[in-house]
Design an enzyme around this catalytic site. Structure first.
Site: not given
Ligand code: G6P
Length: 579
Positions: A2, A27, A71, A97-98, A452, A456, A459, A475, A574
């Site tokens: 959050c 966030r 969130w 937040n937390g 990755e 992406k 996501e 496999h 994020k």
């Molecule tokens: C969230 C974000 C990702 C990120 C991950 C780890 O899931 O949406 O984009 O890779 O956290 O975040 P960090 O800040 O530890 O790289």
């Protein structure tokens, strides 16, 4: 997760809070709310995004206030569960937040004492405990409340008849801003950049009082001095600057980000710590985990230093044998699992190194050594430039470990990225747009790049995508191949080039269309692939970067063609500050 924000000054607080929350929306964005104090405490909160519905909130009266963008963890996103939460009298408000881990015990106890709970959240217990202790001095009431809480929190509290905002943090980020006769508090510095570059990072266990006279910080009951730091991030970097989405803008910033991150000086003590370590372990989550896997392939090949890479979320419960040096990779510097893993490593007397993009973030307070990526503020939820900056930092470390023998090549990579940014991705995006499933395949260092690329894609497009080591496709996943299942094959020159071409032919023989990513002028790949996207013919070390940029563009253009909410994909955040 959050985002929280507070304002106290001469201006009307509500519009300041609304603009701050818009900057923090990355966030979490399922609901929002603010509370201000003018002649009395007033609040407004709502399910949905603040960027789509801010009129009422922005009109609240008062020159001090707090705000929150959520969130959801405890309780579904709805108006009632949104923050701020108020005490029974409606004269105290908090945002949080937390996670309060012992909230159900506290709630039962408080209900037994006659408190009425409106929401399903863990947060609401905090304001009712404050109410128990409040006799006109909010700072004292918060001080008495915090020892009851187990878990993580960044809290802002206000109360009628108290001219202060009280802030407290434990394992959740909180930064204060010092403006010209005005004071701010926020989960990170992005909402502050419009007004000030002077910030104070609170430490775990700190309680701060923001008042018209300034900021006082207390730790373990004693007033302490926390010096202000100057932030060099530019507010323009946190704006869209003519691009349709932050994600596209951030992708286009990558030539500079790569160059800055690969060129930045690294403390020789950090290099020595790597050289002296008998074994290295890297912990990370999400995209940062993929960057760590790329690091493993590169450093093992180029420096013959073996590395274990662990998902930070697994680390706490299934702890592997510790290594001398544990490296945490986290763009935000706040990911709860990554921070917890690093703290465990410290408890085992391991050396620790943090790689992060955010000055003053939690990882910088835990790790013995820090290397900063030079990505600047990244607003889009999907990590792009922070990922490329992590790869650049890893290459910078490797270059330092190898007597700078890669100086020349590393200082041309940004030009290769510029070339890739001009590639036409539209035909490949058309293939992906129609798909239900997409596979991404690669070998060696291109395997984590494939992971990755798939992350992406899923996501931001909501299309199911999987990254696979190319040799593994036969496999199991072969049974899923069809004309509706495109396979994105990462096929640049190297030891595995020939076998990759064979794998691509196997895929084609099963009817799946192939999007090949390879070097410009590669006729063989162009003949076998249905669509080919070229990266410039430069150095093998450059290929991992340019290929990764192509995959970002492919995900972006597919999501755009589908009309997705690219910068704020559904259900994500994020910065993940809960386990
Ligand atoms: C969230 C974000 C990702 C990120 C991950 C780890 O899931 O949406 O984009 O890779 O956290 O975040 P960090 O800040 O530890 O790289």
């Amino acid at each position: 997760m959050c985002g929280i924000v507070g304002y106290l000054g001469m201006k009307q607080a509500a519009p300041m809070l609304v603009s701050g929350l818009k900057r923090l929306e990355y966030r979490g964005y399922d609901s929002f709310g603010i509370a201000t104090i003018g002649s009395s405490l007033v609040s407004a909160k709502k399910c949905g995004r603040i960027s789509e519905s801010d009129g009422y909130a922005a009109s609240l009266e008062g020159r001090m206030g707090i705000g929150h963008t959520r969130w959801a963890t405890h309780g579904v996103p709805n108006d009632v569960n949104s923050h701020p939460h108020l005490d029974c009298t409606g004269s105290i408000a908090i945002v949080h937040n937390g996670i309060i881990e012992n909230y159900s015990v506290l709630r039962r106890h408080l209900e037994g004492r006659g408190h009425h709970f409106a929401s399903e959240t863990d947060t609401e217990v905090i304001v009712h405990i404050i109410e128990e202790y409040y006799t006109g001095d909010l700072l004292e009431a918060v001080k008495k409340t915090l020892p009851h809480l187990e878990g993580s929190y960044a809290i802002l509290a206000i109360a009628e008849n108290d001219p202060r905002i009280i802030a407290a943090r434990e394992a959740s980020p909180l930064v204060l801003g010092i403006g010209d006769g005005e004071w701010f508090a926020a989960s990170d510095m992005t909402p502050l950049l419009d007004y000030t570059q002077q910030v104070v990072f609170l430490e775990d266990g700190d309680i701060a009082a923001l008042s018209p006279d300034g900021i006082c910080v207390f730790h373990e009951g004693v007033e302490v001095s926390r010096s202000a730091e100057r932030i060099e991030w530019d507010i323009e970097a946190a704006k869209k600057g003519g691009f349709a989405h932050f994600m596209l803008k951030e992708i286009f910033e990558q030539p500079k980000v790569f160059y800055d991150s690969v060129s930045a000086a690294i403390d020789p003590a950090t290099i020595r710590a790597i050289q002296d370590a008998g074994g290295l372990m890297v912990v990370a989550c999400g995209t940062s985990y993929h960057a760590a896997l790329i690091f493993r392939y590169l450093i093992e090949q180029l420096c013959q230093i073996p590395v274990r890479v662990e998902l930070a979320s697994e680390f706490k419960y299934f702890t592997p044998p510790m290594q001398d040096l544990v490296i945490a990779v986290t763009q935000s510097g706040e990911t709860a699992d990554t921070i917890a893993a690093l703290k465990m490593a410290k408890a085992h007397n391991c050396g620790t190194l943090g790689i992060t993009n955010v000055l003053g973030s939690s990882v910088t307070r835990v790790a013995d050594h820090i290397v900063y990526t030079q990505a600047g503020p990244e607003i889009s939820v999907a990590a792009t430039k922070s990922f490329i900056a992590q790869i650049a930092v890893f290459l910078n470390l490797i270059n330092n470990l190898c007597d700078r023998q890669y100086d020349e090549v590393l200082h041309t990579v940004h030009q290769a990225i510029e070339t890739v940014l001009l590639e036409d991705i539209s035909v490949a995006a058309e293939y992906c747009k129609r798909a239900h499933d997409i596979f991404f395949i690669g070998r060696g260092v291109m395997y984590p790049a494939a992971l990755e690329g798939a992350l992406k894609m899923k996501e931001i497009t909501y299309i199911h995508a999987e990254g696979y080591a190319a040799g593994e496709l036969k496999h199991g996943p072969f049974s899923l191949l069809s004309p509706e299942t495109p396979v994105v094959a990462l096929c640049t020159p190297g030891d595995s080039y020939a076998v990759m071409l064979s794998n691509i032919k196997e895929v084609k023989a099963r009817g799946a269309p192939v999007i090949g990513i390879g070097r410009e002028g590669d006729r063989e790949l162009a003949e076998v692939a249905d669509v080919m996207i070229s990266v410039p013919p430069t150095h093998p070390l450059t290929d991992i970067v340019t290929t990764s940029v192509v995959l970002q563009l492919l995900a972006y253009h597919t999501a755009n063609a589908l009309g997705r909410d690219i910068d704020k994909p559904r259900n994500l955040a994020k910065s993940v500050t809960v386990e």
